[in-house]
Design a protein around this motif. Structure first.
Motif, mmCIF file in Angstrom:
data_model
loop_
_atom_site.group_PDB
_atom_site.id
_atom_site.type_symbol
_atom_site.label_atom_id
_atom_site.label_comp_id
_atom_site.label_asym_id
_atom_site.label_seq_id
_atom_site.Cartn_x
_atom_site.Cartn_y
_atom_site.Cartn_z
ATOM 1 N N GLU A 1 0.846 -1.076 -0.035
ATOM 2 C CA GLU A 1 0.004 0.176 -0.015
ATOM 3 C C GLU A 1 0.998 1.225 -0.034
ATOM 4 N N ASP B 1 0.767 3.928 -3.024
ATOM 5 C CA ASP B 1 0.531 5.397 -2.690
ATOM 6 C C ASP B 1 1.478 6.417 -3.244
ATOM 7 N N TRP C 1 -4.741 5.129 -6.563
ATOM 8 C CA TRP C 1 -5.175 3.933 -6.803
ATOM 9 C C TRP C 1 -6.488 3.465 -5.797
ATOM 10 N N ARG C 2 -6.316 4.369 -4.792
ATOM 11 C CA ARG C 2 -7.585 3.877 -3.668
ATOM 12 C C ARG C 2 -9.304 4.391 -3.938
ATOM 13 N N GLN C 3 -8.856 5.351 -4.939
ATOM 14 C CA GLN C 3 -10.283 5.817 -5.486
ATOM 15 C C GLN C 3 -10.910 4.903 -6.560
#
Length: 77
Positions: free
Chosen positions: A64, A68, A74-76
């Motif tokens: 992660e 990041d 990438w989390r969206q």
């Protein structure tokens, strides 16, 4: 009323003579097994599994962090 009692007496006898003793034996056997706790082999497997879970948690955290840095969104969805 007496017909109802007569009709229920057969199944009640079967239940009391067959089901209840088997139920009690299985219940107390399971209870005794649970009271013994983990044996040494099961305890070692549990400790290995916990250690492996910790390693995997660290790996996911590292991945992660890398994502990041390289792909900030990438989390969206």
């Amino acid at each position: 009323m007496s017909e109802l009692i007569y009709a229920l007496s057969g199944p009640l006898k079967i239940f009391l003579l067959l089901v209840v003793p088997i139920w009690l034996v299985l219940h107390y056997r399971a209870k005794r097994y649970l009271d013994q706790g983990l044996d040494e082999q099961a305890r070692q497997r549990l400790e290995q599994t916990l250690a492996q879970a910790e390693q995997l948690t660290e790996r996911v955290a590292t991945l992660e962090r890398l994502l990041d840095q390289e792909v900030p969104k990438w989390r969206q969805p």
